[in-house]
Design a protein around this motif. Structure first.
Motif, PDB file in Angstrom:
ATOM      1  N   ARG A 174       0.830  -1.209   0.000  1.00  0.00           N
ATOM      2  CA  ARG A 174       0.000   0.000   0.000  1.00  0.00           C
ATOM      3  C   ARG A 174       0.863   1.257   0.000  1.00  0.00           C
ATOM      4  NH1 ARG A 174      -2.985  -3.401   3.196  1.00  0.00           N
ATOM      5  NH2 ARG A 174      -2.221  -2.580   5.181  1.00  0.00           N
ATOM      6  N   ALA A 175       2.025   1.157   0.624  1.00  0.00           N
ATOM      7  CA  ALA A 175       2.870   2.345   0.732  1.00  0.00           C
ATOM      8  C   ALA A 175       3.597   2.659  -0.576  1.00  0.00           C
ATOM      9  CB  ALA A 175       3.892   2.141   1.848  1.00  0.00           C
ATOM     10  N   CYS A 176       3.762   1.651  -1.411  1.00  0.00           N
ATOM     11  CA  CYS A 176       4.563   1.863  -2.622  1.00  0.00           C
ATOM     12  C   CYS A 176       3.812   2.731  -3.633  1.00  0.00           C
ATOM     13  CB  CYS A 176       4.908   0.529  -3.284  1.00  0.00           C
ATOM     14  SG  CYS A 176       5.819   0.777  -4.823  1.00  0.00           S
ATOM     15  N   PRO A 177       4.392   3.837  -4.022  1.00  0.00           N
ATOM     16  CA  PRO A 177       3.721   4.688  -4.996  1.00  0.00           C
ATOM     17  C   PRO A 177       3.809   4.144  -6.415  1.00  0.00           C
ATOM     18  CG  PRO A 177       5.478   5.882  -3.827  1.00  0.00           C
ATOM     19  CD  PRO A 177       5.664   4.426  -3.580  1.00  0.00           C
ATOM     20  N   PHE A 178       4.596   3.118  -6.629  1.00  0.00           N
ATOM     21  CA  PHE A 178       4.877   2.691  -7.997  1.00  0.00           C
ATOM     22  C   PHE A 178       4.459   1.261  -8.296  1.00  0.00           C
ATOM     23  CE2 PHE A 178       7.887   5.972  -6.762  1.00  0.00           C
ATOM     24  CZ  PHE A 178       7.605   6.918  -7.735  1.00  0.00           C
ATOM     25  N   ALA A 229      10.145   0.949   3.044  1.00  0.00           N
ATOM     26  CA  ALA A 229      10.966   0.758   4.232  1.00  0.00           C
ATOM     27  C   ALA A 229      10.460   1.625   5.381  1.00  0.00           C
ATOM     28  CB  ALA A 229      12.426   1.083   3.915  1.00  0.00           C
ATOM     29  N   ASP A 230      10.038   2.846   5.030  1.00  0.00           N
ATOM     30  CA  ASP A 230       9.486   3.725   6.059  1.00  0.00           C
ATOM     31  C   ASP A 230       8.205   3.143   6.646  1.00  0.00           C
ATOM     32  OD1 ASP A 230      11.520   5.429   5.532  1.00  0.00           O
ATOM     33  OD2 ASP A 230      10.344   6.847   4.329  1.00  0.00           O
ATOM     34  N   ALA A 231       7.418   2.496   5.790  1.00  0.00           N
ATOM     35  CA  ALA A 231       6.117   2.012   6.232  1.00  0.00           C
ATOM     36  C   ALA A 231       6.211   0.709   7.026  1.00  0.00           C
ATOM     37  CB  ALA A 231       5.199   1.821   5.020  1.00  0.00           C
ATOM     38  N   CYS A 232       7.256  -0.072   6.779  1.00  0.00           N
ATOM     39  CA  CYS A 232       7.351  -1.405   7.380  1.00  0.00           C
ATOM     40  C   CYS A 232       7.512  -1.308   8.902  1.00  0.00           C
ATOM     41  CB  CYS A 232       8.527  -2.175   6.779  1.00  0.00           C
ATOM     42  SG  CYS A 232       8.650  -3.850   7.469  1.00  0.00           S
ATOM     43  N   LYS A 233       6.643  -2.033   9.612  1.00  0.00           N
ATOM     44  CA  LYS A 233       6.681  -1.976  11.074  1.00  0.00           C
ATOM     45  C   LYS A 233       7.598  -3.060  11.650  1.00  0.00           C
ATOM     46  CE  LYS A 233       1.982  -0.178  11.586  1.00  0.00           C
ATOM     47  NZ  LYS A 233       1.550  -0.181  10.155  1.00  0.00           N
ATOM     48  N   PHE A 234       8.133  -3.930  10.817  1.00  0.00           N
ATOM     49  CA  PHE A 234       8.866  -5.093  11.317  1.00  0.00           C
ATOM     50  C   PHE A 234      10.341  -5.109  10.895  1.00  0.00           C
ATOM     51  CE2 PHE A 234       4.385  -6.068  10.728  1.00  0.00           C
ATOM     52  CZ  PHE A 234       4.037  -6.437  12.015  1.00  0.00           C
ATOM     53  N   ASP A 235      10.815  -3.971  10.435  1.00  0.00           N
ATOM     54  CA  ASP A 235      12.201  -3.883   9.967  1.00  0.00           C
ATOM     55  C   ASP A 235      12.546  -4.992   8.984  1.00  0.00           C
ATOM     56  OD1 ASP A 235      12.814  -1.634  11.382  1.00  0.00           O
ATOM     57  OD2 ASP A 235      13.331  -2.752  13.212  1.00  0.00           O
ATOM     58  N   ALA A 236      11.592  -5.257   8.105  1.00  0.00           N
ATOM     59  CA  ALA A 236      11.794  -6.366   7.182  1.00  0.00           C
ATOM     60  C   ALA A 236      12.302  -5.888   5.826  1.00  0.00           C
ATOM     61  CB  ALA A 236      10.484  -7.140   7.002  1.00  0.00           C
ATOM     62  N   ILE A 237      12.481  -4.596   5.698  1.00  0.00           N
ATOM     63  CA  ILE A 237      12.995  -4.091   4.426  1.00  0.00           C
ATOM     64  C   ILE A 237      14.323  -3.392   4.678  1.00  0.00           C
ATOM     65  CG2 ILE A 237      12.571  -2.600   2.437  1.00  0.00           C
ATOM     66  CD1 ILE A 237       9.583  -3.057   2.882  1.00  0.00           C
ATOM     67  N   ASP A 238      15.349  -3.995   4.139  1.00  0.00           N
ATOM     68  CA  ASP A 238      16.678  -3.434   4.291  1.00  0.00           C
ATOM     69  C   ASP A 238      16.886  -2.467   3.128  1.00  0.00           C
ATOM     70  OD1 ASP A 238      19.295  -2.908   4.819  1.00  0.00           O
ATOM     71  OD2 ASP A 238      20.029  -4.727   3.823  1.00  0.00           O
ATOM     72  N   PHE A 239      16.849  -1.196   3.444  1.00  0.00           N
ATOM     73  CA  PHE A 239      16.942  -0.187   2.397  1.00  0.00           C
ATOM     74  C   PHE A 239      18.166   0.665   2.649  1.00  0.00           C
ATOM     75  CE2 PHE A 239      15.632   4.126   0.862  1.00  0.00           C
ATOM     76  CZ  PHE A 239      15.741   3.832  -0.485  1.00  0.00           C
ATOM     77  N   GLN A 240      19.141   0.500   1.770  1.00  0.00           N
ATOM     78  CA  GLN A 240      20.327   1.318   1.919  1.00  0.00           C
ATOM     79  C   GLN A 240      20.436   2.214   0.722  1.00  0.00           C
ATOM     80  OE1 GLN A 240      23.240  -1.662   2.460  1.00  0.00           O
ATOM     81  NE2 GLN A 240      22.704  -1.966   4.611  1.00  0.00           N
ATOM     82  N   ALA A 241      19.767   3.335   0.842  1.00  0.00           N
ATOM     83  CA  ALA A 241      19.799   4.293  -0.234  1.00  0.00           C
ATOM     84  C   ALA A 241      21.075   5.088  -0.098  1.00  0.00           C
ATOM     85  CB  ALA A 241      18.591   5.203  -0.142  1.00  0.00           C
ATOM     86  N   GLU A 242      22.126   4.454  -0.531  1.00  0.00           N
ATOM     87  CA  GLU A 242      23.387   5.151  -0.435  1.00  0.00           C
ATOM     88  C   GLU A 242      23.395   6.256  -1.468  1.00  0.00           C
ATOM     89  OE1 GLU A 242      27.986   4.322  -1.316  1.00  0.00           O
ATOM     90  OE2 GLU A 242      26.762   2.567  -0.852  1.00  0.00           O
ATOM     91  N   ARG A 243      23.169   7.436  -0.991  1.00  0.00           N
ATOM     92  CA  ARG A 243      23.092   8.552  -1.918  1.00  0.00           C
ATOM     93  C   ARG A 243      24.501   8.987  -2.310  1.00  0.00           C
ATOM     94  NH1 ARG A 243      18.457  10.723  -2.633  1.00  0.00           N
ATOM     95  NH2 ARG A 243      19.482  12.574  -3.430  1.00  0.00           N
ATOM     96  N   GLY A 244      24.549   9.763  -3.334  1.00  0.00           N
ATOM     97  CA  GLY A 244      25.838  10.276  -3.779  1.00  0.00           C
ATOM     98  C   GLY A 244      26.463  11.113  -2.677  1.00  0.00           C
ATOM     99  N   THR A 245      27.747  11.328  -2.791  1.00  0.00           N
ATOM    100  CA  THR A 245      28.436  12.045  -1.724  1.00  0.00           C
ATOM    101  C   THR A 245      28.173  13.536  -1.789  1.00  0.00           C
ATOM    102  OG1 THR A 245      30.322  11.891  -3.175  1.00  0.00           O
ATOM    103  CG2 THR A 245      30.288  10.438  -1.259  1.00  0.00           C
TER     104      THR A 245
END
Lengths: 385, 398, 264
Positions: free
Chosen positions: B19-23, B46-62
């Protein structure tokens, strides 16, 4: 109903439908009102390769048959039967060349017709010759390497717009139906001229004109088949093209059904959509059933011909007569469902009803079709004894 | 490695992420979430997940490292023939507010030929400084030359924010400069605010044809660049007594120019196509007389809109068919649709009900048009229409 | 003339529904289509090819399904399609998108003109064209409504402006972005559709095109969306009362608040 079209047939049907919906439907009313020939749409059909669907690949076509041709005619007719007949009439002019033309004639004329660069037409009808072909008065007199044509053809679809005409003329009056011959006449031949555009009840986008021959000299190599074969050329041609008229009728009926059904859903009377009334429901049910039955007969006939059947005049007539009667009935009912609105030119169904009428008349009236069917039946049962 | 991964042992199959995914880029397979190929790494799941089940490492540019050396809010002062585009004053109004909040200066960048008088005007409208580049070769807007000059100034003076009007020129120049600098550019903004915590510029813009608004930041790159939709921001009252510095800059020119403007043509009074117009003013039989269509035309002209008509008006021969809106005419979807003296037959509504805003003026309070209207005025269209036109003229300074 | 056309896949309609609770897009398996503006770009490419000969390559960055839309371009006359598809490209803003496209185009190599649509209907930014031109180090002309002349190393075109148009010439290679006034896109042909059906669309990853991972995808995107929300739209009719002058005044005030751009 799923007719299990081949992938290529499905492609052809979808493209024709897209052209009908996107290019034809928006201008159908205007073309009808202005009685304007659809040059733009002919160009689009040409670019889309649709003029060549029934033409063998060696002549620049796509190698399909009457089934493919019917799919295109049906889809176009959903949006405008006048546009559809302008397309179909080119096939009516090209088919005799494919059937009876020499290799040279085919190479010379067919590729341009397949590419839609040139339109074709078939010229048979005259003031005194319609259902009765023997009434033809246009004469072709041999003069050395030429035939000299004199006479006037009437109500020729694509007349004046086509570049290639297949013309039926008398070469020997004394031989009766064996005294006719068919000729290929190019538009710019001296002595060929055209009458005014006829004012018609329907299919007004199409061009219908007199085609007039005044000492029109045709090279003798332009004869189709042999001298005296004209009647055969005409009959064999019509046998193959009548399913196309059936397809046109099916398309018109489908267009009317589509419009009436969605209108019935939106139109409220007595506080509810009129589609909730059984009177309307039964009409729609009959319209849908009849249209589907007509389509099934047309497709079955087309496939029978494409599969290489030898004798199919009866089936071809059945497809034409049944589908055209259905189109007349369904469009009349569609007007009835729309009520007063249906009678107004602001809504497309009155045009469909006007367009439907011609399918009962041209390429042999439905009375002539019944004669053909009956004759075949009689032959069939007589032979059983 | 940047990426996104479902930690299956934590995933409960609750489907909140879907439901949280806009895409539509998450689906369930055997009661576990699966990330699909069309994931844009936005992180909503990842923000919506209540169980820390989504490992999201949005390593942004420096990004660009230390950003504190970037100061001031800049406005590109688009001008044509020595006359500033009205949007420039709006940008100065917005820029002034942002600069004050940040405690920085507001500067305008003025590029052209003999445009010195414009500089003074820019100061009157709120600029503290004007970087002024003047040269005969800069007479007409030229993407290549203007980009060279604006980029040069940005690289030299390191502004914090650069605003351009979202005009044809601004939307061509902006991206070229942004790409050269290597910074972010937000298109066609309708809202600009400073985030009090991060001091970042929060840029709000419509997407999906205005069905959705998005707020965008450019956290790690400077300058923060935006093109801004004209006629959204408010200009300040000009004050000719304001003082500011006009800083003449050396024009950046080059010999081997690849782009040349050969001809600039103005096409005034071109009648707008109904299908493309943002504003349509339509008249119906309620106008009473064909000559009253002039009232409709006047409002359309004032707003730069197109003239439409109901079938009744067309059938009465008051206006050609090409103007007809409705089932048998054109289907339109402008931002504002004025229905003047149109009762609103279903056939008419079919052709215009998807308009964003519908304004109806009709004397019959029960007219169906009021059922679809955003704003309704019950009254005499002949009296109210000219009043509306005048109000607009006043407001738009025409 | 070697022509490259850049296209984007967008939702078939921008009439998106928003989930009011989560403020996110509801895309019920929404159909995807080629961005309408890009169809003019493809058509212009086909017309250029018809006039000058050469080859048209259509390129897009997106999910594997975008291959179908590249095939549609082949059906209307393009020769080849190339898809840039890699998780590393995901999350790109316009700057990062232009980096990916530039890398793909550099791999294609030999090109004379690059044609893009004016903007995409989902994002409406119109930025990728000029950003791409800058990355490739070539000139660009936006909003082209007519190509007046094109030769081996030269183009002269009309660009639509806010007040009319201007005639611009520049050297080739160059990027142009086109507006819908430029042409009317053709429908596919059956032969084209058959060619498209058989066509194989190569899929190039970030490594295939040698893209700098710091310049593409989320990593290469300076901008970041932090919030999306639905604009307030009043769907209930508001009847404006008062004397006629008052009614007119109130109405205009309300409409001005909508901040709709009025052409000058």
């Amino acid at each position: 109903m799923d007719y299990f079209l081949t992938e290529e047939q499905q492609m052809i049907k979808e493209l024709a439908a897209r052209i009908a919906d996107e290019k034809v439907a928006p201008v159908a009313r205007e073309l009808d009102e202005k009685e304007e020939f659809p040059y733009e749409i002919m160009k689009i059909l040409a670019e889309s390769d649709l003029f060549g669907v029934y033409i063998p690949e060696e002549y620049g076509g796509l190698g399909g048959g009457i089934t493919e041709q019917c799919l295109v005619i049906e889809e176009l007719s959903r949006a405008c039967a006048g546009v559809a007949v302008s397309y179909a009439a080119s096939g009516l002019g090209c088919t005799p060349i494919l059937l009876f033309g020499t290799e040279e004639q085919k190479q010379k004329y067919v590729p341009d017709i397949a590419a839609g660069k040139k339109l074709a037409a078939f010229a048979l009808t005259e003031a005194n010759a319609g259902s009765d072909v023997s009434g033809i008065q246009t004469m072709a007199v041999k003069d050395g390497d030429y035939y000299i044509l004199n006479g006037t053809k009437q109500w020729i679809t694509n007349g004046g717009e086509a570049d290639v005409y297949v013309v039926l003329a008398v070469t020997n009056r004394s031989k009766g139906s064996r005294g006719f011959s068919a000729f290929i006449v190019e538009k710019d031949t001296p002595g060929l001229s055209f009458g005014k555009k006829e004012k018609k009840l329907g299919i007004r986008a199409s061009a219908t004109r007199e085609v007039i021959f005044t000492d029109c000299r045709i090279p003798k190599e332009n004869i189709l088949g042999k001298e005296g074969m004209g009647f055969i050329v005409a009959m064999k041609n019509f046998d193959r093209t009548r399913p196309g008229i059936g397809a046109q009728a099916v398309g018109i009926a489908q267009g009317a059904l589509d419009y009436a059904a969605s209108y019935a859903h939106q139109r409220y009377q007595f506080g509810q959509p009129i589609s909730s009334f059984q009177a309307i429901q039964h009409m729609l049910a009959d319209m849908a059933t009849q249209t589907e039955a007509a389509r099934a007969l047309v497709y079955a006939t087309a496939r029978m011909i494409d599969a290489g059947a030898k004798d199919f005049s009866k089936e071809s007539s059945m497809a034409k007569v049944f589908a055209s009667d259905v189109a007349m009935k369904v469009t009349t009912d569609a007007v009835q469902i729309l009520g007063g609105y249906g009678y107004m030119r602001d809504y497309p169904v009155e045009k469909m009803m006007r367009d439907a009428k011609i399918t009962q008349i041209y390429e042999g009236t439905n009375q002539i079709q019944r004669n053909i069917i009956a004759l075949e039946l009689i032959k069939q049962y007589a032979s059983k004894k | 490695m940047m990426g996104i991964r479902i930690i299956e042992e934590n995933c409960t199959g609750c489907a909140v992420c879907i439901r949280a995914c806009p895409f539509n880029a998450v689906k369930m397979e055997n009661d576990k979430a699966v990330i699909l190929d069309n994931c844009t790494l936005c992180g909503s799941c990842a923000d919506a997940c209540k169980f820390d089940a989504i490992d999201f490492q949005a390593e942004r540019g420096t990004g660009m490292g230390d950003l504190s050396s970037y100061r001031d809010v800049w406005v590109f002062a688009e001008q044509k023939g020595g006359i500033a585009d009205s949007a420039v004053f709006e940008l100065l109004g917005a820029g002034r507010r942002l600069a004050d909040q940040l405690g920085e200066d507001l500067a305008a960048v003025l590029i052209g030929n003999k445009v010195r008088p414009v500089a003074q005007q820019l100061i009157a409208y709120g600029a503290d400084k004007v970087y002024w580049v003047d040269h005969p070769d800069l007479e007409y807007f030229n993407d290549e030359l203007y980009a060279d000059n604006l980029s040069y100034l940005i690289q030299r003076y390191r502004p914090n924010i650069v605003l351009l009007a979202a005009t044809v020129y601004g939307r061509s120049l902006g991206p070229r400069v942004a790409a050269r600098i290597g910074t972010g550019l937000t298109a066609d903004c309708t809202g600009l605010e400073i985030d009090v915590d991060t001091r970042n510029l929060m840029q709000t813009r419509p997407a999906f044809g205005g069905n959705l608004m998005a707020t965008i930041v450019c956290p790690d790159h400077r300058p923060q660049m935006a093109t801004v939709r004209p006629r959204v921001m408010r200009p300040l009252e000009p004050n000719s007594g304001r003082s500011g510095h006009i800083l003449r800059q050396q024009a950046q020119l080059k010999q081997d120019l690849k782009t040349r403007v050969l001809q600039v043509v103005e096409e005034a009074g071109e009648t707008l196509n109904l299908l493309e117009a943002d504003i349509i003013v339509s008249g119906g039989r309620g106008l009473g007389d064909p000559k009253n269509f002039a009232l409709v035309e006047e409002l359309a002209k004032t707003l730069g809109g197109a003239v439409g008509a109901s079938r009744a008006a067309v059938d009465a021969g008051w206006i050609p068919y090409s103007h007809q809106v409705g089932q048998t005419g054109k289907t339109v979807g402008p931002k504002i649709y004025f229905a003047c003296g149109i009762s609103g037959a279903v056939q008419h509504l079919a052709g215009m009900s998807s308009s964003d805003i519908i304004v109806a003026v009709n004397k019959d309070p029960d007219a169906p048009i009021f059922k679809v209207a955003t704003y309704g005025i019950v009254g005499d269209v002949l009296e109210i229409l000219p009043l509306i036109t005048n109000e607009f003229k006043k407001a738009l300074g025409k | 003339m070697n022509i490259i056309v850049c296209i984007k896949q967008v939702p078939a309609t921008n009439d998106v529904k928003i989930n009011k609770d989560t403020n996110t897009l509801v895309r019920d398996e929404a159909q995807s289509v080629i961005n309408p503006f890009d169809t003019y770009a493809v058509e212009e490419g086909v017309r250029l090819k018809e006039a000058t000969g050469g080859k048209i390559t259509v390129i897009s960055m997106g999910i594997p399904k975008v291959a179908d839309i590249l095939k549609e371009c082949i059906a209307v006359g393009a020769d080849d399609g190339i898809l840039l598809s890699d998780r590393a490209f995901a999350g790109a803003d316009t700057l990062a998108t232009s980096a990916a496209l530039a890398a793909g185009i550099n791999k294609i190599g030999d090109y004379d003109i690059i044609i893009c649509g004016k903007q995409a209907i989902d994002g409406d930014t119109g930025q990728v064209g000029p950003e791409l031109a800058e990355r490739l180090g070539i000139p660009h002309i936006t909003c082209v409504r007519k190509i007046e002349e094109i030769k081996e190393d030269y183009i002269r075109a009309q660009r639509m402006t806010d007040f009319g148009y201007e005639v611009i010439e520049c050297s080739l290679p160059a990027v142009i972005t086109v507006v819908k006034e430029i042409n009317e896109p053709r429908l596919p042909s059956i032969k084209g559709m058959m060619k498209a059906k058989k066509a194989v669309i190569p899929v190039w990853t970030a490594d295939d095109v040698g893209a700098d991972k710091d310049k593409i995808g989320l990593r290469g995107s300076p901008t970041k969306v932090i919030k999306t929300f639905t604009p307030e739209i009043n769907i209930n009719t508001e009847i404006i009362d008062g004397a006629p002058e008052e009614q007119a005044h109130k109405l205009v005030e309300k409409l001005l608040q909508l901040q709709i751009k009025v052409p000058v």
